[in-house]
Design a protein around this motif. Structure first.
Motif, mmCIF file in Angstrom:
data_model
loop_
_atom_site.group_PDB
_atom_site.id
_atom_site.type_symbol
_atom_site.label_atom_id
_atom_site.label_comp_id
_atom_site.label_asym_id
_atom_site.label_seq_id
_atom_site.Cartn_x
_atom_site.Cartn_y
_atom_site.Cartn_z
ATOM 1 N N GLU A 147 19.528 -15.439 19.294
ATOM 2 C CA GLU A 147 20.511 -15.318 20.707
ATOM 3 C C GLU A 147 20.071 -16.146 21.581
ATOM 4 O OE1 GLU A 147 22.004 -11.655 21.616
ATOM 5 O OE2 GLU A 147 22.071 -10.735 19.629
ATOM 6 N N LEU A 148 18.798 -16.867 21.642
ATOM 7 C CA LEU A 148 18.017 -17.370 22.678
ATOM 8 C C LEU A 148 17.970 -18.827 22.211
ATOM 9 C CD1 LEU A 148 15.138 -15.210 23.294
ATOM 10 C CD2 LEU A 148 17.339 -15.308 24.717
ATOM 11 N N THR A 149 17.692 -19.756 23.299
ATOM 12 C CA THR A 149 17.413 -21.267 22.962
ATOM 13 C C THR A 149 15.858 -21.449 23.075
ATOM 14 O OG1 THR A 149 19.505 -21.772 23.778
ATOM 15 C CG2 THR A 149 17.758 -23.597 23.737
ATOM 16 N N LEU A 150 15.197 -21.600 21.985
ATOM 17 C CA LEU A 150 13.763 -21.816 21.945
ATOM 18 C C LEU A 150 13.215 -22.962 21.144
ATOM 19 C CD1 LEU A 150 12.773 -18.139 21.354
ATOM 20 C CD2 LEU A 150 12.744 -19.151 23.531
ATOM 21 N N ASP A 151 12.250 -23.538 21.322
ATOM 22 C CA ASP A 151 11.451 -24.349 20.538
ATOM 23 C C ASP A 151 10.826 -24.103 19.402
ATOM 24 O OD1 ASP A 151 13.080 -26.378 22.170
ATOM 25 O OD2 ASP A 151 11.046 -27.060 22.985
ATOM 26 N N ALA A 152 10.183 -22.825 19.623
ATOM 27 C CA ALA A 152 8.875 -22.377 18.619
ATOM 28 C C ALA A 152 8.792 -20.711 18.935
ATOM 29 C CB ALA A 152 7.669 -23.160 18.935
ATOM 30 N N LEU A 153 8.589 -20.090 17.992
ATOM 31 C CA LEU A 153 8.297 -18.671 18.090
ATOM 32 C C LEU A 153 6.995 -18.210 17.441
ATOM 33 C CD1 LEU A 153 9.134 -15.622 18.652
ATOM 34 C CD2 LEU A 153 10.291 -15.526 16.550
ATOM 35 N N ILE A 154 6.081 -17.638 18.006
ATOM 36 C CA ILE A 154 4.571 -17.050 17.581
ATOM 37 C C ILE A 154 4.816 -15.418 17.622
ATOM 38 C CG2 ILE A 154 2.320 -17.029 17.748
ATOM 39 C CD1 ILE A 154 2.384 -19.687 19.338
ATOM 40 N N ASP B 24 16.249 -21.219 12.628
ATOM 41 C CA ASP B 24 15.740 -22.415 12.175
ATOM 42 C C ASP B 24 14.769 -23.160 13.017
ATOM 43 O OD1 ASP B 24 17.931 -22.678 10.498
ATOM 44 O OD2 ASP B 24 19.342 -23.233 11.954
ATOM 45 N N ILE B 25 14.172 -22.438 13.997
ATOM 46 C CA ILE B 25 13.135 -22.859 14.913
ATOM 47 C C ILE B 25 11.947 -22.515 14.142
ATOM 48 C CG2 ILE B 25 14.138 -22.733 17.127
ATOM 49 C CD1 ILE B 25 12.651 -20.415 17.542
ATOM 50 N N PRO B 26 10.691 -23.448 14.193
ATOM 51 C CA PRO B 26 9.454 -22.983 13.567
ATOM 52 C C PRO B 26 8.910 -21.437 13.985
ATOM 53 C CG PRO B 26 9.016 -24.717 14.915
ATOM 54 C CD PRO B 26 10.545 -24.618 14.964
ATOM 55 N N VAL B 27 8.846 -20.705 13.202
ATOM 56 C CA VAL B 27 7.964 -19.465 13.223
ATOM 57 C C VAL B 27 6.915 -19.244 12.604
ATOM 58 C CG1 VAL B 27 8.416 -16.821 12.804
ATOM 59 C CG2 VAL B 27 10.321 -18.275 13.306
ATOM 60 N N TYR B 28 6.035 -18.963 13.568
ATOM 61 C CA TYR B 28 4.444 -18.651 13.233
ATOM 62 C C TYR B 28 4.061 -17.263 13.426
ATOM 63 C CZ TYR B 28 4.452 -23.638 14.150
ATOM 64 O OH TYR B 28 4.884 -25.143 14.341
ATOM 65 N N ARG B 29 2.947 -16.741 12.852
ATOM 66 C CA ARG B 29 2.630 -15.374 12.948
ATOM 67 C C ARG B 29 1.002 -15.320 12.993
ATOM 68 N NH1 ARG B 29 0.340 -17.213 8.691
ATOM 69 N NH2 ARG B 29 0.683 -16.406 6.724
ATOM 70 N N VAL B 30 0.600 -14.332 13.958
ATOM 71 C CA VAL B 30 -1.007 -13.901 14.046
ATOM 72 C C VAL B 30 -1.096 -12.571 12.879
ATOM 73 C CG1 VAL B 30 -2.942 -13.399 15.395
ATOM 74 C CG2 VAL B 30 -1.188 -14.887 16.095
ATOM 75 N N LEU B 31 -1.735 -12.956 11.723
ATOM 76 C CA LEU B 31 -1.917 -11.825 10.881
ATOM 77 C C LEU B 31 -2.960 -10.954 11.323
ATOM 78 C CD1 LEU B 31 -1.253 -13.882 7.522
ATOM 79 C CD2 LEU B 31 0.047 -12.174 8.580
ATOM 80 N N PRO B 32 -2.673 -9.505 10.849
ATOM 81 C CA PRO B 32 -3.954 -8.612 11.341
ATOM 82 C C PRO B 32 -5.057 -8.860 10.840
ATOM 83 C CG PRO B 32 -1.734 -7.412 10.549
ATOM 84 C CD PRO B 32 -1.430 -8.805 10.470
ATOM 85 N N GLY B 33 -6.275 -8.937 11.701
ATOM 86 C CA GLY B 33 -7.576 -9.023 11.186
ATOM 87 C C GLY B 33 -7.930 -10.443 10.975
ATOM 88 N N GLN B 34 -7.097 -11.384 11.443
ATOM 89 C CA GLN B 34 -7.295 -13.075 11.496
ATOM 90 C C GLN B 34 -7.232 -13.505 12.814
ATOM 91 O OE1 GLN B 34 -4.822 -15.169 8.597
ATOM 92 N NE2 GLN B 34 -5.790 -14.077 6.891
#
Length: 292
Positions: A235-242, A269-279
């Motif tokens: 529901e938001l306008t964003l360029d990228a999500l972490i 549809d925007i690029p979605v990145y994640r910080v995995l546990p322990g990394q």
């Protein structure tokens, strides 16, 4: 702006996000210095979201190695007395860190970190607090620039230069703000319009679905579910999500599988990145998005 962001974020254990281009650090959990090494010297401004130990115990070593006149400058929620106790302890324990500056912040108070960039705090309800108390924050990073007012845009350059000499360029311009980055800190999903139009949103997603929140101990501070975060993002306008702060109860495969499924469900549809546990993830925005 394609920011260079390095991060570690595992719920309960440690969280920190280093935005190298801006000399900016959000939260300061364990492992900060051992991961960044000499790059930690670039940190000038530290914004701590709240006083949970997994978000601030890296401050002591950061100070020991990098304290110099006026830096780093540490900002924290004004009504969280834990920070003043930590400041007093650190300065008594090691006199070399006395140059570090500690400052309490209030909601929406702008902090200028360079000529064209400032950081603003936004209150959240991760930590229980009275309406007029500031104990837990997210942060917004704004870049500003002066833009010619509309009535001058069609003028030839020579006339603009002449007018600037006669009436002053500041009279002819207006400030334009761009929300470069938003950082949620630890928070439930709430009042999420504050994140709208951010170029990059960094948001916690401790639990994979709502049922996991419902089964957790409600005596402790509040967190978000991945399900609720992605519904909000749709529901938001964003360029990228972490996304970060995942619980270590989940495997990396469970996190990525749920992420892909929910991105499809909510049409993210925007690029979605994640910080995995322990990394530790370095230059996150150069990684391959999970949903692409």
């Amino acid at each position: 702006m394609n920011l260079n962001i390095t991060a570690y974020s595992t719920a309960l254990f440690a969280t920190w996000y280093f935005i190298e281009d801006l000399g900016l650090l959000f939260d300061a959990g364990d492992g900060l210095i051992s991961s960044l090494l000499q790059k930690s010297r670039k940190i000038e401004n530290v914004f701590i979201s709240h006083a949970d130990r997994d978000h601030l115990t890296g401050l002591l070593q950061l100070n020991q190695l990098n304290a110099r006149e006026g830096f780093p400058h540490i900002y924290f929620p004004n009504d969280s007395n834990s920070f003043r106790a930590l400041e007093e302890f650190s300065k008594n324990f090691d006199r070399r860190v006395k140059q570090t500056v500690w400052s309490g912040m209030k909601e929406e108070e702008p902090v200028q970190i360079n000529k064209n960039t400032f950081v603003q705090a936004v209150k959240n309800n991760h930590v229980r607090a009275a309406p007029n108390e500031h104990k837990s924050f997210g942060f917004l990073v704004y870049q500003t620039k002066a833009k010619l007012k509309e009535e001058y845009l069609a003028l030839p350059q020579s006339e603009i230069v002449q007018l600037a000499r006669s009436i002053g360029r500041e009279t002819m311009t207006q400030e334009v703000r761009t929300n470069l980055l938003a950082y949620s800190g630890d928070t439930p999903v709430e009042n999420f319009d504050k994140w709208n139009n951010a170029q990059i949103l960094i948001h916690e997603a401790t639990f994979l679905d709502r049922n996991d929140i419902d089964s957790s101990d409600t005596r402790y501070n509040k967190h978000s579910s991945l399900e609720d975060v992605l519904k909000m993002v749709s529901e938001l306008t964003l360029d990228a999500l972490i996304l970060g702060h995942f619980s270590s109860r989940y495997t990396h495969e469970q996190i990525d599988g749920k992420l892909k499924s929910l991105c499809k469900e909510f049409k993210i549809d925007i690029p979605v990145y994640r910080v995995l546990p322990g990394q530790t993830h370095r230059n996150i925005l150069q990684e391959t998005p999970v949903n692409h």
